[in-house]
Scaffold this motif. Structure first.
Motif, PDB file in Angstrom:
ATOM      1  N   ASN A   1       0.818  -1.215   0.000  1.00 28.38           N
ATOM      2  CA  ASN A   1       0.000   0.000   0.000  1.00 28.38           C
ATOM      3  C   ASN A   1       0.850   1.263   0.000  1.00 28.38           C
ATOM      4  O   ASN A   1       2.018   1.257   0.390  1.00 28.38           O
TER       5      ASN A   1
ATOM      6  N   TYR B   1     -11.922  -7.366   1.066  1.00 24.96           N
ATOM      7  CA  TYR B   1     -12.674  -6.860  -0.073  1.00 24.96           C
ATOM      8  C   TYR B   1     -12.080  -7.465  -1.339  1.00 24.96           C
ATOM      9  O   TYR B   1     -10.871  -7.346  -1.584  1.00 24.96           O
TER      10      TYR B   1
ATOM     11  N   TRP C   1     -12.320  -7.514  -5.395  1.00 27.26           N
ATOM     12  CA  TRP C   1     -12.806  -6.917  -6.643  1.00 27.26           C
ATOM     13  C   TRP C   1     -12.899  -8.047  -7.667  1.00 27.26           C
ATOM     14  O   TRP C   1     -11.903  -8.670  -8.003  1.00 27.26           O
TER      15      TRP C   1
ATOM     16  N   ALA D   1      -7.586  -2.291  -7.359  1.00 25.98           N
ATOM     17  CA  ALA D   1      -8.234  -1.319  -6.494  1.00 25.98           C
ATOM     18  C   ALA D   1      -7.207  -0.724  -5.543  1.00 25.98           C
ATOM     19  O   ALA D   1      -6.156  -1.320  -5.299  1.00 25.98           O
TER      20      ALA D   1
ATOM     21  N   PHE E   1      -6.855   2.225  -1.900  1.00 26.17           N
ATOM     22  CA  PHE E   1      -7.463   3.129  -0.937  1.00 26.17           C
ATOM     23  C   PHE E   1      -7.048   4.576  -1.172  1.00 26.17           C
ATOM     24  O   PHE E   1      -5.924   4.850  -1.619  1.00 26.17           O
TER      25      PHE E   1
ATOM     26  N   ARG F   1      -8.071   6.397   3.781  1.00 23.52           N
ATOM     27  CA  ARG F   1      -8.532   5.023   3.856  1.00 23.52           C
ATOM     28  C   ARG F   1     -10.032   4.900   4.042  1.00 23.52           C
ATOM     29  O   ARG F   1     -10.561   3.861   4.469  1.00 23.52           O
TER      30      ARG F   1
ATOM     31  N   LEU G   1     -12.408   3.206  -1.383  1.00 21.60           N
ATOM     32  CA  LEU G   1     -11.662   2.273  -2.211  1.00 21.60           C
ATOM     33  C   LEU G   1     -12.020   2.550  -3.668  1.00 21.60           C
ATOM     34  O   LEU G   1     -13.181   2.496  -4.049  1.00 21.60           O
TER      35      LEU G   1
ATOM     36  N   LYS H   1      -8.237  -6.524  -0.891  1.00 20.14           N
ATOM     37  CA  LYS H   1      -7.798  -5.496   0.049  1.00 20.14           C
ATOM     38  C   LYS H   1      -8.408  -5.778   1.416  1.00 20.14           C
ATOM     39  O   LYS H   1      -9.508  -6.315   1.522  1.00 20.14           O
TER      40      LYS H   1
END
Length: 431
Positions: A30, A46, A48, A92, A94, A98, A101, A417
């Protein structure tokens, strides 16, 4: 001040700030500018996910999985949020606070903004950005890299010929376009793009290179047989002056260098990448004369069999590196105690095809997803579509759970994520 000048000034100011307060949470990949960081056990994953015609609603979607072992819903899908259509969901990232997303589609070039702060267990789609092609001339938004109050979006292609020459677009956190940064076609550059990684302490940003829309939307078997198309892959990395947002040096890195990972260990000043087509690990580091150099340092699997390294995860101490190879479905671990000479010390077959991987900050958990691209995934029985969680004790990966996204009617899981419940965010803020 012009927008580009304001952007450069903001980058310069926060580059100094981030170098004084390095990130110590979440995944090591990140942006160093993230706040509200996860400092313990992640609560949510999460995912995607690419939509599949005839599977469920057929739409790309953000899938939320409960991954807190103390929860009664541990290992289960607790929310799914379709975006209405299939745009080749891919990566994806952040925002710096944060709270949101951003997730992109490589085919339709839409950018979907999810609120993951108000109710982390049930994200909400709050905005869809559609002006990337018109404003920048770029298509295929791939990397979403947080800057202070802004989002740097790395693209894979362009509106003119759908080839690999592209660049990066800068938006503010409201989703308003600011400016663009073309990837260099001079200085030995090929203009191709893929990943973005920043080391504020070194005033350095690295970008890597992949291929354009024509290639990544082509069937993989057809692509491999097309000699012209196979010649249209990136072979460079670019070192940028972060404060000035200008390219300073182009490295020759043959074979499509993909993910870039800077070591987060204090005092380290190096990054690694893997080349998809040549199956090599490369190290980017200053030499004895203080000049940045890129050089090959290790081999991943058997390059003659084209294992296709796709994703990397570097441990927080910079001493261990996970690499997924898509074609042979293997998750490799390299000892990076000496980054000049990495050694593979563990490997496990984790699926018929494996792509993304996400490692917890403490290194005890490793999440693996299966899908690469809709037209590149394998056919028939090998077209597994899953998310798996493994526990790592330093010697062996042990499966904790797996979710079959095909049986659940969700689609093809790609980028992952971490999410945290509000209580954990508050605790992290107090530390």
């Amino acid at each position: 001040m012009r927008p580009t000048s304001r952007a450069a000034l903001a980058l310069m100011t926060f580059a100094v700030a981030a170098s004084m307060h390095p990130a110590r949470a979440d995944e090591t990949c990140n942006s160093p500018y993230l706040s509200n960081l996860i400092k313990g056990q992640e609560d949510y994953l999460y995912v995607w996910t690419l939509g599949v015609p005839g599977m469920g609603d057929g739409s790309d979607k953000l899938v939320t999985v409960d991954v807190n072992p103390r929860s009664k819903q541990f290992g289960k899908v607790i929310a799914q949020l379709p975006v209405g259509g299939r745009g080749e969901a891919h990566h994806a990232g952040f925002t710096d606070d944060r709270r949101f997303l951003w997730a992109g589609g490589l085919d339709d070039s839409k950018i979907h903004v999810f609120d993951i702060h108000t109710d982390p267990a049930k994200p909400k789609l709050v905005k869809t950005i559609t002006d990337l092609p018109a404003r920048s001339g770029y298509v295929g938004p791939h990397t979403f890299y947080a800057l202070p109050g802004r989002m740097l979006v790395g693209a894979l292609s362009n509106t003119k010929d759908h080839g690999g020459v592209t660049g990066m677009a800068l938006y503010n956190n409201k989703g308003e376009y600011i400016t663009k940064y073309p990837l260099p076609t001079s200085m030995g550059g090929d203009g191709y793009g893929y990943d973005i990684a920043i080391n504020p302490a070194k005033n350095a940003m690295l970008t890597s290179s992949f291929t354009g829309h024509t290639n990544y939307m082509m069937d993989l078997g057809t692509l491999i047989k097309n000699k012209t198309a196979m010649g249209n892959f990136g072979n460079t990395m670019v070192l940028w002056n972060l404060k000035a947002m200008k390219p300073e040096k182009v490295f020759k890195v043959p074979g499509a260098p993909l993910e870039i990972r800077w070591s987060q260990h204090e005092g380290d000043g190096w990054a690694v990448t893997a080349t998809a087509l040549t199956s090599k690990l490369w190290l980017v580091k200053k030499d004895a004369q203080g000049q940045w150099q890129a050089r090959e340092v290790a081999t991943i699997g058997d390059p003659a069999k084209t294992p296709l390294p796709v994703d990397l995860s570097l441990s927080a101490d910079g001493k261990g590196l996970w690499v997924n190879t898509f074609m042979d479905g293997t998750t490799h671990h390299f000892d990076l105690s000496n980054p000049e000479a990495p050694k593979e010390d563990y490997a496990k077959h984790t699926g018929s095809q494996v792509n993304m991987l996400s490692q917890s900050w403490d290194g005890k958990r490793l999440y693996v997803s299966s899908s690469l691209l809709a037209n590149w995934d394998k056919k028939g029985a090998d077209n597994e579509q899953f998310v798996k969680l493994y526990a790592w004790d330093g010697k062996e990966l042990k499966e904790v759970f797996q979710l079959d996204f095909a049986k659940l009617g969700l689609g093809r899981p790609h980028h992952m994520k971490f999410g945290a419940a509000a209580s954990q965010r508050v605790a992290a803020a107090r530390e």
